[in-house]
Write an enzyme that holds these catalytic residues in place. Structure first.
Site, PDB file in Angstrom:
ATOM      1  N   ARG A 109      -9.572  -3.268   6.645  1.00  0.00           N
ATOM      2  CA  ARG A 109     -10.637  -3.740   5.750  1.00  0.00           C
ATOM      3  C   ARG A 109     -10.407  -5.222   5.424  1.00  0.00           C
ATOM      4  O   ARG A 109     -11.349  -5.984   5.237  1.00  0.00           O
ATOM      5  CB  ARG A 109     -10.688  -2.889   4.468  1.00  0.00           C
ATOM      6  CG  ARG A 109     -10.940  -1.412   4.750  1.00  0.00           C
ATOM      7  CD  ARG A 109     -10.770  -0.558   3.514  1.00  0.00           C
ATOM      8  NE  ARG A 109      -9.420  -0.640   2.969  1.00  0.00           N
ATOM      9  CZ  ARG A 109      -9.021  -0.081   1.831  1.00  0.00           C
ATOM     10  NH1 ARG A 109      -9.887   0.614   1.097  1.00  0.00           N
ATOM     11  NH2 ARG A 109      -7.784  -0.180   1.395  1.00  0.00           N
ATOM     12  N   ASP A 169      -8.084  -5.739  -1.010  1.00  0.00           N
ATOM     13  CA  ASP A 169      -8.368  -6.587  -2.171  1.00  0.00           C
ATOM     14  C   ASP A 169      -7.893  -8.023  -1.993  1.00  0.00           C
ATOM     15  O   ASP A 169      -8.282  -8.906  -2.757  1.00  0.00           O
ATOM     16  CB  ASP A 169      -7.724  -5.974  -3.421  1.00  0.00           C
ATOM     17  CG  ASP A 169      -8.263  -4.583  -3.691  1.00  0.00           C
ATOM     18  OD1 ASP A 169      -9.490  -4.420  -3.670  1.00  0.00           O
ATOM     19  OD2 ASP A 169      -7.457  -3.658  -3.900  1.00  0.00           O
ATOM     20  N   HIS A 229       0.844  -1.197   0.000  1.00  0.00           N
ATOM     21  CA  HIS A 229       0.000   0.000   0.000  1.00  0.00           C
ATOM     22  C   HIS A 229       0.876   1.242   0.000  1.00  0.00           C
ATOM     23  O   HIS A 229       1.965   1.225   0.577  1.00  0.00           O
ATOM     24  CB  HIS A 229      -0.937   0.027   1.225  1.00  0.00           C
ATOM     25  CG  HIS A 229      -2.111   0.919   1.018  1.00  0.00           C
ATOM     26  ND1 HIS A 229      -2.064   2.260   1.299  1.00  0.00           N
ATOM     27  CD2 HIS A 229      -3.341   0.673   0.505  1.00  0.00           C
ATOM     28  CE1 HIS A 229      -3.229   2.797   0.987  1.00  0.00           C
ATOM     29  NE2 HIS A 229      -4.026   1.859   0.504  1.00  0.00           N
TER      30      HIS A 229
HETATM   31  N1  AMX Z   1       4.323  -7.025  -5.190  1.00  0.00           N
HETATM   32  C1  AMX Z   1       5.490  -6.786  -5.826  1.00  0.00           C
HETATM   33  N2  AMX Z   1       6.142  -5.600  -5.757  1.00  0.00           N
HETATM   34  C2  AMX Z   1       5.576  -4.643  -4.993  1.00  0.00           C
HETATM   35  C3  AMX Z   1       4.388  -4.843  -4.272  1.00  0.00           C
HETATM   36  C4  AMX Z   1       3.751  -6.093  -4.409  1.00  0.00           C
HETATM   37  N3  AMX Z   1       2.587  -6.347  -3.820  1.00  0.00           N
HETATM   38  N4  AMX Z   1       4.120  -3.707  -3.584  1.00  0.00           N
HETATM   39  C5  AMX Z   1       5.105  -2.835  -3.870  1.00  0.00           C
HETATM   40  N5  AMX Z   1       5.985  -3.398  -4.721  1.00  0.00           N
HETATM   41  C6  AMX Z   1       7.181  -2.788  -5.317  1.00  0.00           C
HETATM   42  C7  AMX Z   1       6.784  -1.577  -6.141  1.00  0.00           C
HETATM   43  O1  AMX Z   1       6.330  -1.977  -7.435  1.00  0.00           O
HETATM   44  C8  AMX Z   1       8.083  -0.799  -6.157  1.00  0.00           C
HETATM   45  O2  AMX Z   1       8.937  -1.425  -7.072  1.00  0.00           O
HETATM   46  P1  AMX Z   1      10.010  -0.575  -7.950  1.00  0.00           P
HETATM   47  O3  AMX Z   1      10.854   0.154  -6.949  1.00  0.00           O
HETATM   48  O4  AMX Z   1      10.708  -1.603  -8.721  1.00  0.00           O
HETATM   49  O5  AMX Z   1       9.185   0.359  -8.790  1.00  0.00           O
HETATM   50  C9  AMX Z   1       8.633  -1.046  -4.742  1.00  0.00           C
HETATM   51  O6  AMX Z   1       8.020  -2.275  -4.303  1.00  0.00           O
HETATM   52  C10 AMX Z   1       8.320   0.048  -3.752  1.00  0.00           C
HETATM   53  O7  AMX Z   1       6.932   0.263  -3.765  1.00  0.00           O
HETATM   54  P2  AMX Z   1       6.172   0.792  -2.461  1.00  0.00           P
HETATM   55  O8  AMX Z   1       6.688   2.141  -2.177  1.00  0.00           O
HETATM   56  O9  AMX Z   1       6.212  -0.235  -1.392  1.00  0.00           O
HETATM   57  O10 AMX Z   1       4.659   0.829  -2.980  1.00  0.00           O
HETATM   58  P3  AMX Z   1       3.954   1.965  -3.857  1.00  0.00           P
HETATM   59  O11 AMX Z   1       3.451   3.002  -2.945  1.00  0.00           O
HETATM   60  O12 AMX Z   1       4.788   2.387  -4.994  1.00  0.00           O
HETATM   61  O13 AMX Z   1       2.731   1.127  -4.474  1.00  0.00           O
HETATM   62  C11 AMX Z   1       0.885  -0.321  -4.486  1.00  0.00           C
HETATM   63  C12 AMX Z   1       1.610   0.773  -3.722  1.00  0.00           C
HETATM   64  C13 AMX Z   1      -0.423  -0.650  -3.798  1.00  0.00           C
HETATM   65  C14 AMX Z   1       0.582   0.186  -5.903  1.00  0.00           C
HETATM   66  C15 AMX Z   1       1.792  -1.582  -4.541  1.00  0.00           C
HETATM   67  O14 AMX Z   1       2.014  -2.051  -3.236  1.00  0.00           O
HETATM   68  C16 AMX Z   1       1.249  -2.680  -5.413  1.00  0.00           C
HETATM   69  O15 AMX Z   1       1.468  -2.643  -6.639  1.00  0.00           O
HETATM   70  N6  AMX Z   1       0.527  -3.677  -4.828  1.00  0.00           N
HETATM   71  C17 AMX Z   1      -0.110  -4.733  -5.589  1.00  0.00           C
HETATM   72  C18 AMX Z   1      -1.366  -4.227  -6.263  1.00  0.00           C
HETATM   73  C19 AMX Z   1      -2.458  -3.988  -5.241  1.00  0.00           C
HETATM   74  O16 AMX Z   1      -2.752  -4.819  -4.398  1.00  0.00           O
HETATM   75  N7  AMX Z   1      -3.128  -2.829  -5.362  1.00  0.00           N
HETATM   76  C20 AMX Z   1      -4.298  -2.511  -4.514  1.00  0.00           C
HETATM   77  C21 AMX Z   1      -3.994  -1.417  -3.495  1.00  0.00           C
HETATM   78  C22 AMX Z   1      -5.247  -1.072  -2.691  1.00  0.00           C
HETATM   79  C23 AMX Z   1      -6.257  -0.402  -3.559  1.00  0.00           C
HETATM   80  O17 AMX Z   1      -6.041   0.694  -4.043  1.00  0.00           O
HETATM   81  N8  AMX Z   1      -7.372  -1.030  -3.811  1.00  0.00           N
END
Ligand code: AMX
Length: 438
Positions: free
Chosen positions: A327, A373, A318
């Site tokens: 949630r 989710d 997140h």
């Molecule tokens: N799986 C793999 N890699 C992940 C990850 C996951 N679940 N969560 C974060 N990372 C990666 C990012 O892609 C990023 O990689 P990079 O440096 O190579 O670009 C790195 O870890 C750092 O990211 P972060 O600062 O921890 O997260 P963020 O704020 O950039 O992104 C989010 C947040 C939700 C987009 C990300 O955790 C993610 O893609 N999660 C999976 C998708 C998901 O579940 N989305 C739903 C979120 C809730 C919602 O809005 N409904």
């Protein structure tokens, strides 16, 4: 004027005055600093918006007007004989800033039932779309087709005083919320249930009607729908769907245009679409293993494989939260309390045990814990709602409650068009060079 609108009008006058005084007194006070990295990395941690309806704490999770999800599950009014809150109640809370009585909630149910008729041309528009259109695309198009009904747009064309904006935005928002379950259910039944549609039942509450029009007239699904539509409604103002609705609304685009824009953001896999991605990802795992319950080792290998392929593990991580999403916990509690055993839900629990240390081990994922989710799809599948590319539409129906309550407040507080500054990389480099010289 309906009673909710009357109460809101009074509240808005007082709040407007208090915000004006606050700005007059503290308008020049510096509340933060930000770094170059934050400018490039999605403005994380910068406070640049005011959203009254809810506030997200990284460690504790969401609070709606100060109330946590467990508090709201206990304190918000329920349907007669029901055990989960009615979403009408959280809408009241977000709009009014105080807990509703059962009477307040019943009055909203009736208010929305009166407003719930969807014009024929909206269904005709949906019927004209190819069957392979994604349900979220259909949902957004359905909302856009309803824009013909915007009272705000019609009034603005004629010419209205700024002070009256909120009144029309309130009307549009209430009409839109009232009609969304019908549009969503129409999309569902057209795509997955032989195009055979079910009329709303005016005796049912908003969430039970959603379940009814989808074809699920059983108490268990009504109960899940009430919880689902309550907990997905808001997550403060900076998330993509809330921020987009607010941003587009700030140009005085009406609530239909603003909400549809927000839904296009919710349809992204890093935001709301993650709920379908989670189920698709688990199904893929089960297919690879030939069905049945995987072992923890197999789940661990699958997570590592997903990461090695440069994909995200859906449902985990997140941008703000740093702990398990409450949630997620509410849905886990729902599973343990009412369902007790289900293979897919068990896999969700196993992933919860296995995934965090692996994600943490990458050293870069800031939050290794599950978000909303990670659990929602498994509960829907349990009750036979297996069409997972529809799930984000349900998220969207719920999200309307928060983003539209906020939009009403935006206009009531007279917030201006949003227009943050931007710079080029060259410009930033030059700026830093001059800062260093000083
Ligand atoms: N799986 C793999 N890699 C992940 C990850 C996951 N679940 N969560 C974060 N990372 C990666 C990012 O892609 C990023 O990689 P990079 O440096 O190579 O670009 C790195 O870890 C750092 O990211 P972060 O600062 O921890 O997260 P963020 O704020 O950039 O992104 C989010 C947040 C939700 C987009 C990300 O955790 C993610 O893609 N999660 C999976 C998708 C998901 O579940 N989305 C739903 C979120 C809730 C919602 O809005 N409904």
């Amino acid at each position: 004027m309906d009673s909710l609108k009357e109460k809101f009008a009074k509240k808005a006058v007082a709040e407007n005055e208090s915000v004006k005084q606050f700005i007059a007194q503290h308008g020049e006070t510096i509340i933060g600093e930000y770094s170059v990295a934050q400018v490039y990395q999605g403005m994380r941690g910068m406070t640049g918006l005011v959203t009254e309806t809810s506030k997200l704490d990284p460690e504790e999770g969401i609070r709606f007007r100060g109330y946590s999800i467990p508090e709201l599950r206990a304190q918000l009014p329920k349907a007669p004989g029901g055990s989960e809150p009615l979403p009408e109640g959280i809408f009241y809370l977000m709009l009014m800033g105080e807990l509703p009585t059962t009477e307040d909630v019943n009055s909203i149910t009736n208010n929305w039932a009166r407003r719930s008729i969807v014009p024929r041309h909206v269904f005709d528009t949906l019927d004209s779309l190819p069957m392979n259109t994604h349900p979220m695309t259909e949902f957004s198009i359905g909302v856009m087709a309803m824009q013909t009904e915007s009272l705000f747009a019609a009034a603005y064309r004629k010419g209205i005083n700024k002070k009256e904006y909120w009144d029309y935005v309130y009307e549009d928002s209430m009409n839109l919320i009232a009609r969304l379950p019908r549009v969503a259910a129409y999309i569902y039944r057209r795509k997955y249930k032989n195009n055979e549609h079910i009329e709303p039942d005016p005796k049912l509450d908003w969430a039970a009607n959603m379940a009814h029009m989808m074809g699920y007239d059983v108490y268990d699904v009504q109960r899940l729908m009430r919880l689902y539509l309550t907990i997905h409604c808001d997550h403060e103002g900076g998330n993509v769907s809330a921020h987009t609705t607010h941003l587009v609304g700030s140009a005085l685009s009406d609530p239909y245009l603003s909400f549809a824009a927000g839904m296009n953001g919710l349809a992204g896999p890093l935001h709301g679409l993650a709920n379908q991605e989670v189920i698709a990802w688990i199904m893929e795992l089960r297919k690879e293993l030939g069905g049945g319950l995987p072992t923890k080792e197999q789940i661990a290998d699958y997570i590592k494989k997903t990461l090695a392929e440069g994909r995200v593990v859906p449902g985990y991580g997140h941008a703000v939260l740093r702990k398990t999403d409450p949630r997620f916990s509410a849905q886990q509690d729902f599973y343990k309390r009412y369902i007790k055993h289900d293979d897919l839900c068990e896999i969700v629990q196993m992933i919860y045990e296995v995934a965090p240390p692996i994600l943490q081990g990458t050293g870069k994922i800031k939050n290794p814990w599950p978000n909303v989710d990670a659990h929602s799809g498994a509960l829907l599948v349990h009750y036979g709602i297996v069409e997972y590319d529809f799930y984000t539409v349900l998220f969207g129906v719920s999200r309307a409650l928060g983003v539209l309550a906020s939009l009403i407040w935006d206009r009531a507080l007279g917030l201006p068009i949003e227009r943050p500054g931007s710079n080029t990389t060259e410009g930033l480099m030059k700026k830093l060079a001059t800062v260093k010289q000083k």
